[in-house]
Write a protein that holds these residues in place. Structure first.
Motif, PDB file in Angstrom:
ATOM      1  N   LYS A  51      12.769  96.980 -65.087  1.00 23.32           N
ATOM      2  CA  LYS A  51      12.920  98.099 -66.017  1.00 23.32           C
ATOM      3  C   LYS A  51      14.214  97.955 -66.825  1.00 23.32           C
ATOM      4  CE  LYS A  51      12.409 101.292 -62.832  1.00 23.32           C
ATOM      5  NZ  LYS A  51      12.292 102.623 -62.191  1.00 23.32           N
ATOM      6  N   HIS A  52      15.285  97.585 -66.143  1.00 21.21           N
ATOM      7  CA  HIS A  52      16.557  97.432 -66.848  1.00 21.21           C
ATOM      8  C   HIS A  52      16.507  96.287 -67.854  1.00 21.21           C
ATOM      9  CE1 HIS A  52      18.799  99.584 -63.364  1.00 21.21           C
ATOM     10  NE2 HIS A  52      18.443 100.429 -64.317  1.00 21.21           N
ATOM     11  N   SER A  72      14.404  97.500 -70.911  1.00 21.62           N
ATOM     12  CA  SER A  72      15.073  98.488 -71.762  1.00 21.62           C
ATOM     13  C   SER A  72      16.293  97.897 -72.446  1.00 21.62           C
ATOM     14  CB  SER A  72      15.470  99.713 -70.927  1.00 21.62           C
ATOM     15  OG  SER A  72      16.385  99.366 -69.897  1.00 21.62           O
ATOM     16  N   GLU A  82      24.158 102.571 -75.807  1.00 19.14           N
ATOM     17  CA  GLU A  82      22.853 103.204 -75.683  1.00 19.14           C
ATOM     18  C   GLU A  82      22.160 102.911 -74.357  1.00 19.14           C
ATOM     19  OE1 GLU A  82      20.279 102.376 -78.930  1.00 19.14           O
ATOM     20  OE2 GLU A  82      21.827 102.715 -80.449  1.00 19.14           O
ATOM     21  N   PHE A  83      22.664 101.971 -73.593  1.00 15.72           N
ATOM     22  CA  PHE A  83      21.978 101.582 -72.363  1.00 15.72           C
ATOM     23  C   PHE A  83      22.091 102.665 -71.295  1.00 15.72           C
ATOM     24  CE2 PHE A  83      21.979  99.542 -68.146  1.00 15.72           C
ATOM     25  CZ  PHE A  83      20.687  99.029 -68.157  1.00 15.72           C
ATOM     26  N   ARG A  84      20.975 102.908 -70.604  1.00 12.43           N
ATOM     27  CA  ARG A  84      20.934 103.852 -69.494  1.00 12.43           C
ATOM     28  C   ARG A  84      20.197 103.205 -68.324  1.00 12.43           C
ATOM     29  NH1 ARG A  84      24.352 105.490 -71.910  1.00 12.43           N
ATOM     30  NH2 ARG A  84      24.786 107.580 -72.714  1.00 12.43           N
ATOM     31  N   ASP A 111      17.933 103.145 -64.711  1.00 10.31           N
ATOM     32  CA  ASP A 111      16.768 103.783 -64.111  1.00 10.31           C
ATOM     33  C   ASP A 111      16.508 103.077 -62.790  1.00 10.31           C
ATOM     34  OD1 ASP A 111      14.460 105.053 -63.440  1.00 10.31           O
ATOM     35  OD2 ASP A 111      13.275 104.313 -65.132  1.00 10.31           O
ATOM     36  N   SER A 148      13.843  98.219 -60.285  1.00  8.69           N
ATOM     37  CA  SER A 148      14.727  98.574 -61.395  1.00  8.69           C
ATOM     38  C   SER A 148      15.155  97.379 -62.231  1.00  8.69           C
ATOM     39  CB  SER A 148      15.964  99.320 -60.871  1.00  8.69           C
ATOM     40  OG  SER A 148      16.765  98.468 -60.068  1.00  8.69           O
ATOM     41  N   GLU A 205      15.534  95.844 -75.607  1.00 11.90           N
ATOM     42  CA  GLU A 205      15.174  96.617 -76.790  1.00 11.90           C
ATOM     43  C   GLU A 205      16.388  97.004 -77.632  1.00 11.90           C
ATOM     44  OE1 GLU A 205      12.983  99.966 -75.436  1.00 11.90           O
ATOM     45  OE2 GLU A 205      11.216  98.796 -74.854  1.00 11.90           O
TER      46      GLU A 205
END
Length: 203
Positions: free
Chosen positions: A136-137, A140, A124-126, A128, A133, A143
């Motif tokens: 942000k990484h 995310s 599920e990891f994407r 950005d 970053s 989670e």
């Protein structure tokens, strides 16, 4: 392990345009890419270049001219690492450290808050990229699973600015430092720090 290496083929490293002309920036970028690919191979990884335009390289390459975030997300799969092409200080041991760090997502921050390398074991990891970053990484990834962080000078040192060339001349061991020396670059000592100088008869 599959390792995606994004590479800007056309007009790379524009922030090095002071000391390097466009052709030299292309040559130096290819030298750094070569160092990264060699380190990945020596660590047992299987590198794939993700290029913005066709290029002649001795490893599998895919062309995707979309922005970095979109291109990497399209290529990302579980058990895939992403390592930037401007990390000429890498060694096989550095890459092995990335591979061996536990976590559903493993992140290697760069100086200034970017993400210079990562390993995703979570489908599920994407990504950005840009604009801090790493934070942000990390947010995310937390989670959806556990997060590992690699604290490594060699992974943190990406070459973007003229001052970064000092790090290559001090710590580099491969193609990139050889290219700089052949182009006439050397270290000079100022009152407070080391800096880079270029001989008048350089390339």
């Amino acid at each position: 392990m599959r390792v995606v290496v994004p590479f800007a083929t056309v007009d790379p490293k524009t922030r090095l345009s002071g000391p390097l002309d466009p052709e030299e920036r292309r040559e130096f970028s290819r030298a750094m890419l070569g160092d990264v690919l060699e380190s990945v191979r020596e660590a047992g990884g299987e590198p794939e270049v993700l290029a913005t335009a066709p290029l002649d390289v001795d490893t599998p390459a895919t062309v995707d001219d979309r922005p970095l975030t979109e291109a990497v997300n399209a290529a990302l799969e579980p058990e895939t690492a992403v390592v930037m092409a401007d990390l000429p200080l890498l060694t096989a041991e550095t890459i092995e450290g990335l591979f061996e760090t536990p976590g559903d997502v493993v992140l290697a921050p760069g100086r200034g808050g970017g993400t210079n390398a990562l390993l995703s074991r979570e489908p599920e990891f994407r990504v950005d990229y840009h604009g801090g970053s790493f934070l942000k990484h990390r947010a995310s990834a937390s989670e959806i699973g556990s997060v590992g962080v690699v604290d490594s000078h060699r992974l943190a040192t990406d070459i973007d600015e003229p001052a970064d060339l000092v790090e290559v001349l001090i710590h580099g061991e491969g193609r990139a430092v050889q290219w700089l020396r052949e182009a006439g670059f050397s270290l000079v000592r100022t009152e407070s720090r080391l800096a880079v100088d270029r001989a008048p008869d350089g390339r």
